[in-house]
Write a protein that holds these residues in place. Structure first.
Motif, short mmCIF file in Angstrom:
data_model
loop_
_atom_site.label_atom_id
_atom_site.label_comp_id
_atom_site.label_asym_id
_atom_site.label_seq_id
_atom_site.Cartn_x
_atom_site.Cartn_y
_atom_site.Cartn_z
N ILE A 134 30.57 40.49 24.09
CA ILE A 134 31.88 39.93 24.42
C ILE A 134 32.98 40.97 24.41
O ILE A 134 33.96 40.83 25.12
CB ILE A 134 32.25 38.71 23.53
N ASP A 135 32.81 42.05 23.66
CA ASP A 135 33.80 43.12 23.67
C ASP A 135 33.87 43.84 25.02
O ASP A 135 34.86 44.51 25.31
CB ASP A 135 33.49 44.16 22.58
N GLU A 136 32.82 43.70 25.83
CA GLU A 136 32.78 44.34 27.15
C GLU A 136 33.26 43.42 28.28
O GLU A 136 33.46 43.88 29.40
CB GLU A 136 31.37 44.83 27.45
N VAL A 137 33.45 42.15 27.98
CA VAL A 137 33.87 41.19 29.00
C VAL A 137 35.21 41.56 29.63
O VAL A 137 35.35 41.49 30.86
CB VAL A 137 33.86 39.75 28.44
N PRO A 138 36.23 41.98 28.86
CA PRO A 138 37.50 42.35 29.50
C PRO A 138 37.35 43.47 30.54
O PRO A 138 38.01 43.43 31.58
CB PRO A 138 38.38 42.80 28.33
N ALA A 139 36.47 44.43 30.30
CA ALA A 139 36.26 45.51 31.28
C ALA A 139 35.63 44.94 32.56
O ALA A 139 36.00 45.34 33.67
CB ALA A 139 35.38 46.61 30.70
N LEU A 140 34.68 44.02 32.42
CA LEU A 140 34.07 43.38 33.59
C LEU A 140 35.13 42.60 34.37
O LEU A 140 35.20 42.70 35.60
CB LEU A 140 32.92 42.46 33.17
N ILE A 141 35.94 41.85 33.66
CA ILE A 141 37.00 41.07 34.32
C ILE A 141 37.96 42.01 35.04
O ILE A 141 38.37 41.74 36.17
CB ILE A 141 37.73 40.19 33.30
N ASP A 142 38.31 43.13 34.42
CA ASP A 142 39.23 44.09 35.02
C ASP A 142 38.66 44.65 36.33
O ASP A 142 39.35 44.73 37.34
CB ASP A 142 39.53 45.22 34.04
N VAL A 143 37.39 45.02 36.32
CA VAL A 143 36.76 45.55 37.53
C VAL A 143 36.73 44.49 38.63
O VAL A 143 37.02 44.79 39.79
CB VAL A 143 35.32 46.05 37.22
N LEU A 144 36.40 43.26 38.28
CA LEU A 144 36.38 42.18 39.26
C LEU A 144 37.77 41.92 39.82
O LEU A 144 37.95 41.74 41.04
CB LEU A 144 35.81 40.90 38.64
N LYS A 145 38.78 41.94 38.95
CA LYS A 145 40.15 41.70 39.40
C LYS A 145 40.65 42.82 40.31
O LYS A 145 41.27 42.56 41.34
CB LYS A 145 41.10 41.54 38.21
N ARG A 146 40.35 44.07 39.97
CA ARG A 146 40.76 45.19 40.83
C ARG A 146 40.11 45.07 42.20
O ARG A 146 40.76 45.29 43.23
CB ARG A 146 40.41 46.53 40.19
N GLY A 147 38.84 44.74 42.23
CA GLY A 147 38.15 44.57 43.51
C GLY A 147 38.73 43.43 44.32
O GLY A 147 38.90 43.53 45.54
N LEU A 148 39.05 42.33 43.66
CA LEU A 148 39.65 41.18 44.32
C LEU A 148 41.02 41.55 44.87
O LEU A 148 41.35 41.25 46.02
CB LEU A 148 39.74 40.01 43.35
N ASP A 149 41.83 42.22 44.06
CA ASP A 149 43.16 42.67 44.52
C ASP A 149 43.03 43.57 45.74
O ASP A 149 43.77 43.42 46.72
CB ASP A 149 43.89 43.42 43.40
N ASP A 150 42.09 44.52 45.71
CA ASP A 150 41.88 45.42 46.85
C ASP A 150 41.47 44.64 48.09
O ASP A 150 41.93 44.93 49.20
CB ASP A 150 40.83 46.48 46.53
N SER A 151 40.60 43.64 47.92
CA SER A 151 40.16 42.83 49.06
C SER A 151 41.32 42.06 49.66
O SER A 151 41.49 42.03 50.88
CB SER A 151 39.06 41.85 48.63
N TYR A 152 42.14 41.43 48.80
CA TYR A 152 43.30 40.69 49.30
C TYR A 152 44.27 41.63 49.99
O TYR A 152 44.83 41.31 51.04
CB TYR A 152 44.01 39.95 48.16
N ARG A 153 44.49 42.79 49.41
CA ARG A 153 45.42 43.75 49.98
C ARG A 153 44.93 44.19 51.37
O ARG A 153 45.70 44.26 52.32
CB ARG A 153 45.57 44.96 49.05
N LYS A 154 43.64 44.45 51.51
CA LYS A 154 43.07 44.86 52.78
C LYS A 154 43.22 43.76 53.82
O LYS A 154 43.63 44.01 54.95
CB LYS A 154 41.60 45.24 52.61
N VAL A 155 42.87 42.53 53.45
CA VAL A 155 42.98 41.40 54.38
C VAL A 155 44.44 41.21 54.79
O VAL A 155 44.74 41.03 55.98
CB VAL A 155 42.41 40.11 53.75
N TYR A 156 45.36 41.27 53.83
CA TYR A 156 46.77 41.07 54.14
C TYR A 156 47.27 42.19 55.05
O TYR A 156 47.97 41.94 56.03
CB TYR A 156 47.61 41.02 52.86
#
Length: 99
Positions: free
Chosen positions: A63-85
């Motif tokens: 569970i101590d590693e979950v925030p890092a996984l969430i961060d990577v997923l969020k950065r990828g999602l942000d990049d995808s939205y930014r690219k589409v926009y």
């Protein structure tokens, strides 16, 4: 769910996930799923890959590693939205030519 313990590869009958778990369907077919289950008592979240009733692999994330996984997923999602926009905001070649 803990079917068969470590290294299991026999077909098991999937059961309902504990509270807070989730099942994600793969667009390649409903028989392919990713299951997420929290195991608070062990300090883990378990990700398991399923093909029909067969668990094909598991990954135990502390569970101590979950925030890092969430961060990577969020950065990828942000990049995808930014690219589409960005791509949807650019004028197309045909609209520039007609202006």
């Amino acid at each position: 769910m803990r079917p068969g313990g470590p290294g299991h590869n026999e077909e098991v009958t999937p059961t309902w996930l504990p509270a807070g778990g989730e099942v994600f369907l793969d667009d390649r077919g409903p028989h392919r799923t990713l299951r997420l289950s929290w195991h608070h008592e062990d300090g883990l979240v378990v990700l398991s890959l399923w093909r029909g009733g067969l668990c094909t692999g598991t990954f135990r994330l502390e569970i101590d590693e979950v925030p890092a996984l969430i961060d990577v997923l969020k950065r990828g999602l942000d990049d995808s939205y930014r690219k589409v926009y960005t791509e949807s905001a650019r004028p197309s070649a045909s609209s520039v030519e007609s202006a």
